[in-house]
Write an enzyme that holds these catalytic residues in place. Structure first.
Site, PDB file in Angstrom:
ATOM      1  N   LYS A   1       0.835  -1.198   0.000  1.00  0.00           N
ATOM      2  CA  LYS A   1       0.000   0.000   0.000  1.00  0.00           C
ATOM      3  C   LYS A   1       0.872   1.252   0.000  1.00  0.00           C
ATOM      4  O   LYS A   1       1.859   1.332   0.734  1.00  0.00           O
ATOM      5  CB  LYS A   1      -0.919  -0.025   1.226  1.00  0.00           C
ATOM      6  CG  LYS A   1      -1.969   1.084   1.241  1.00  0.00           C
ATOM      7  CD  LYS A   1      -2.919   0.889   2.412  1.00  0.00           C
ATOM      8  CE  LYS A   1      -4.003   1.966   2.442  1.00  0.00           C
ATOM      9  NZ  LYS A   1      -4.950   1.755   3.562  1.00  0.00           N
TER      10      LYS A   1
ATOM     11  N   SER B   1     -10.309   0.218   6.501  1.00  0.00           N
ATOM     12  CA  SER B   1      -9.588   0.257   5.228  1.00  0.00           C
ATOM     13  C   SER B   1      -9.026  -1.066   4.744  1.00  0.00           C
ATOM     14  O   SER B   1      -8.634  -1.185   3.591  1.00  0.00           O
ATOM     15  CB  SER B   1      -8.455   1.284   5.307  1.00  0.00           C
ATOM     16  OG  SER B   1      -8.965   2.589   5.373  1.00  0.00           O
TER      17      SER B   1
ATOM     18  N   SER C   1      -9.470   2.356   2.351  1.00  0.00           N
ATOM     19  CA  SER C   1      -8.435   2.973   1.545  1.00  0.00           C
ATOM     20  C   SER C   1      -7.446   1.977   0.933  1.00  0.00           C
ATOM     21  O   SER C   1      -6.569   2.379   0.166  1.00  0.00           O
ATOM     22  CB  SER C   1      -7.667   3.975   2.421  1.00  0.00           C
ATOM     23  OG  SER C   1      -7.021   3.319   3.505  1.00  0.00           O
TER      24      SER C   1
END
Length: 469
Positions: A82, A181, A157
């Site tokens: 990420k 997320s 996210s």
């Protein structure tokens, strides 16, 4: 001869074949790079690709195997990182134009463990700016799209990681989770995302030495692979004051643990925001099917609606804390992130105290329920994936929303109290969009939620998302 079949292997299968010499890490990587070339132009899940570094890492794994050296439990597995976790020598932008040229010299402690375990980093996965948002869109790289329908959101996210997994561009992904997320993108994309107990997976660098809201954790296409990655990244680190020793805990073994005798509660809507009927029906049916394996599943209820305002108060403080050195950039941030920071700056110490008092009350409500039950099941997201152009769903069960964050209350009301939770696919809507069941466990009992998630997975296995090349 085409080796496209490799991308359909699980992460565990890849590692086993690489270790045995049945496959090379290089062949595994090339198959996934070919898949990225066909899928990523449509889905935009991987924002920074590092082919040369990945090839060097794969070659190093192959050299260890040839020399009779164990390359590690994640041997040769292609993984996406990420874009909020710093990677030495690899662009780390946090999805923000303000960090568009940032190349760290040090790995996040979790990334160092991933490398040591033998995984091959193929690149960075897309995220909203500084992970502030439940739809993966930023002005630097654009929107990530859902592999099941590219017109739809992958959520956020960790939307880039979830979409890349579902599209078989990578076999594992890391992620972070403050309000959901790791879990809502897993739900939207039909993969597995696990939020661990705070401190199980160390976080460094961070400005929040004793943070209990945000954690790092694993994401994968199935429960066993999720446990495999969790085992590799968990455990004490002197860099994280919250971290603790792993001891003899064995997460991969826990996946096959017995659920017979467990007591499981199903709670449809503890956030009191509503749940779309189709989503609720799939989740309820999946929860009750756990009884097939000998668990006792019962309907229960609790009302945590008061916690929604408390989350906004605590998140506002978290945002100011996280961006203290960047407050002068607030006018350059996207509206979601800027609004969160401004909320934090505008509130008083009394507001923060009110949030903490509400959280303390929530801890006791959860504790009361988890004295009776080993785990609680609920819909991970109250809606199916919505159009990617929307910041958040317009309605839930016919009721219009006015806040971009309320729709993820089923996950952030778990984050607030520090409980581990997992999202596991439990079915598809009539429009062929995935739905995830959230399973919440007691603190430090990831083993329970892994076993329960595996029982759901056995009964409701996921197909592969369609190709878009």
């Amino acid at each position: 001869m085409s080796q496209s079949w490799i991308v359909s292997l699980s992460a565990g299968e890849i590692a086993a074949r690489v270790k045995s010499g049945a496959l090379t890490a290089t062949a595994v990587l090339e198959a996934h790079l070919a898949r990225i070339a066909t899928e990523n132009p449509t889905l935009n899940a991987i924002c920074t690709l590092v082919e040369d570094k990945a090839r060097a890492a794969a070659s190093a794994v192959d050299a260890k195997v040839a020399a009779g050296i164990d390359p590690g439990p994640l041997a040769g597995i292609p993984i996406g990182i990420k874009d909020v976790h710093q990677t030495a020598g690899i662009l780390t932008t946090y999805g923000s134009p303000t960090m568009a040229d940032n190349v760290p010299t040090q790995d996040h402690v979790m990334i160092a463990r991933i490398k040591e375990a033998g995984a091959v980093i193929v690149g960075k996965t897309n995220t909203p700016e500084y992970a502030a948002g439940a739809n993966t869109v930023n002005t630097l790289f654009g929107a990530t799209r859902n592999p099941w329908n590219p017109q739809m959101s992958a959520s956020g996210s960790t939307g880039g990681g979830a979409a890349a997994l579902a599209a078989r561009m990578i076999a594992l992904s890391d992620g972070s989770d403050l309000g959901g997320s790791l879990r809502t993108p897993a739900s939207f994309c039909g993969v597995v995302g696990l939020r661990p107990t705070p401190g199980l997976v160390p976080v460094y660098p961070t400005a929040r030495a004793f943070d209990m809201l945000s954690v790092a954790g694993p994401m994968a296409r199935n429960v066993a692979d999720c446990a495999l990655l969790l085992q590799a990244i968990a455990g004490e680190s002197p860099r994280d004051a919250r971290s603790f020793r792993l001891g003899s805990r064995d997460f991969p073994a826990a996946v096959e643990g017995k659920v017979a005798g467990m007591r499981v509660a199903y709670v449809a809507d503890f956030a009191r925001i509503g749940v779309d009927a189709e989503v609720e029906a799939l989740c309820k049916a999946a929860a009750y099917q756990i009884g097939t394996w000998g668990a006792r599943v019962e309907q229960a209820d609790m009302d945590l609606a008061f916690g929604r305002e408390a989350f906004l108060q605590l998140r506002g403080q978290w945002m100011v804390h996280s961006h203290l050195d960047r407050l002068h950039l607030v006018e350059r941030f996207n509206p979601n992130l800027a609004g969160n920071i401004r909320r934090g700056l505008a509130q008083s110490p009394k507001d923060i105290a009110a949030g903490e008092h509400a959280r303390a009350r929530m801890v006791q409500i959860w504790a009361d329920l988890l004295e009776t039950y080993d785990a609680v099941c609920c819909p991970c997201a109250p809606v199916a994936p919505f159009p990617v152009e929307q910041n958040y769903p317009e309605t839930i069960a016919g009721k219009k929303l006015t806040s971009y964050i309320d729709w993820v209350a089923p996950t952030f009301l778990v984050s607030m109290v520090g409980l581990p939770a997992i999202s596991v696919p439990c079915g598809m809507t009539a429009s062929q969009l995935p739905v995830g069941l959230q399973i919440v466990g007691r603190r430090h009992r990831e083993e329970d939620i892994l076993a329960l998630a595996r029982s759901v997975e056995r009964m409701r296995p996921m197909a592969f998302a369609p190709s878009h090349g």
